[in-house]
Motif scaffolding. Structure first.
Motif, PDB file in Angstrom:
ATOM      1  N   ILE A 146       0.780  -1.195   0.101  1.00 43.45           N
ATOM      2  CA  ILE A 146       0.009   0.002  -0.092  1.00 43.45           C
ATOM      3  C   ILE A 146       0.813   1.256   0.028  1.00 43.45           C
ATOM      4  O   ILE A 146       0.271   2.223  -0.036  1.00 43.45           O
ATOM      5  N   TRP A 200      -6.251  -4.677   4.446  1.00 40.99           N
ATOM      6  CA  TRP A 200      -5.976  -3.774   3.422  1.00 40.99           C
ATOM      7  C   TRP A 200      -4.755  -4.435   2.976  1.00 40.99           C
ATOM      8  O   TRP A 200      -4.554  -4.416   1.571  1.00 40.99           O
ATOM      9  N   ARG A 233      -4.432   7.516   5.973  1.00 41.77           N
ATOM     10  CA  ARG A 233      -5.643   7.301   5.134  1.00 41.77           C
ATOM     11  C   ARG A 233      -6.793   7.677   6.262  1.00 41.77           C
ATOM     12  O   ARG A 233      -6.758   7.428   7.567  1.00 41.77           O
ATOM     13  N   TYR A 291      -8.489  -3.902  10.127  1.00 40.99           N
ATOM     14  CA  TYR A 291      -8.651  -3.016   8.960  1.00 40.99           C
ATOM     15  C   TYR A 291      -7.301  -3.029   8.103  1.00 40.99           C
ATOM     16  O   TYR A 291      -7.249  -3.395   6.771  1.00 40.99           O
ATOM     17  N   GLU A 329     -10.882   7.408   6.655  1.00 40.13           N
ATOM     18  CA  GLU A 329     -11.915   6.494   6.423  1.00 40.13           C
ATOM     19  C   GLU A 329     -13.097   6.719   7.450  1.00 40.13           C
ATOM     20  O   GLU A 329     -12.769   7.222   8.431  1.00 40.13           O
ATOM     21  N   HIS A 357      -5.140  -7.576   0.945  1.00 42.19           N
ATOM     22  CA  HIS A 357      -5.822  -7.414  -0.199  1.00 42.19           C
ATOM     23  C   HIS A 357      -4.888  -6.633  -1.462  1.00 42.19           C
ATOM     24  O   HIS A 357      -4.613  -7.230  -2.449  1.00 42.19           O
TER      25      HIS A 357
END
Length: 101
Positions: free
Chosen positions: A50, A78, A58, A74, A60, A81
């Motif tokens: 990332i 992230w 970030r 979280y 959110e 993914h």
């Protein structure tokens, strides 16, 4: 603003997550939900899928982070993914290759 710090290991890297659940009370009043701030960093600022610099900030919705069972969960989801991207997979394969030059 209350900020918490959580740490976990991800693919052998120590990851630190700073989490501010409500970054701006005015934002909450105007939009009706809290805006959270995440700061994710890798030990030694090692590259992450990332962030090439090993640090990522970030903003959110706080309820999205709550739905993921918290800031560390979280961040882990992230990272997991993003680690499936072809660019990250290729970078990891190249990092394991020995170079003759």
């Amino acid at each position: 603003m209350d900020t918490t710090c959580e740490s976990f290991l991800w693919q052998g890297l120590a990851i630190e997550v700073l989490f501010t659940p409500s970054y701006s009370e005015s934002y909450h009043r105007i939009y009706g939900y809290a805006l959270a701030h995440l700061q994710i960093s890798a030990e030694g600022r090692a590259p992450l899928p990332i962030s090439e610099t090993g640090y990522r900030s970030r903003f959110e919705r706080a309820d999205n982070i709550d739905a993921a069972d918290g800031a560390a969960a979280y961040a882990r989801a992230w990272l997991d993914h993003a680690a499936r991207s072809p660019a990250w997979i290729e970078a990891q394969e190249q990092a394991q290759q020995l170079s003759l030059f």
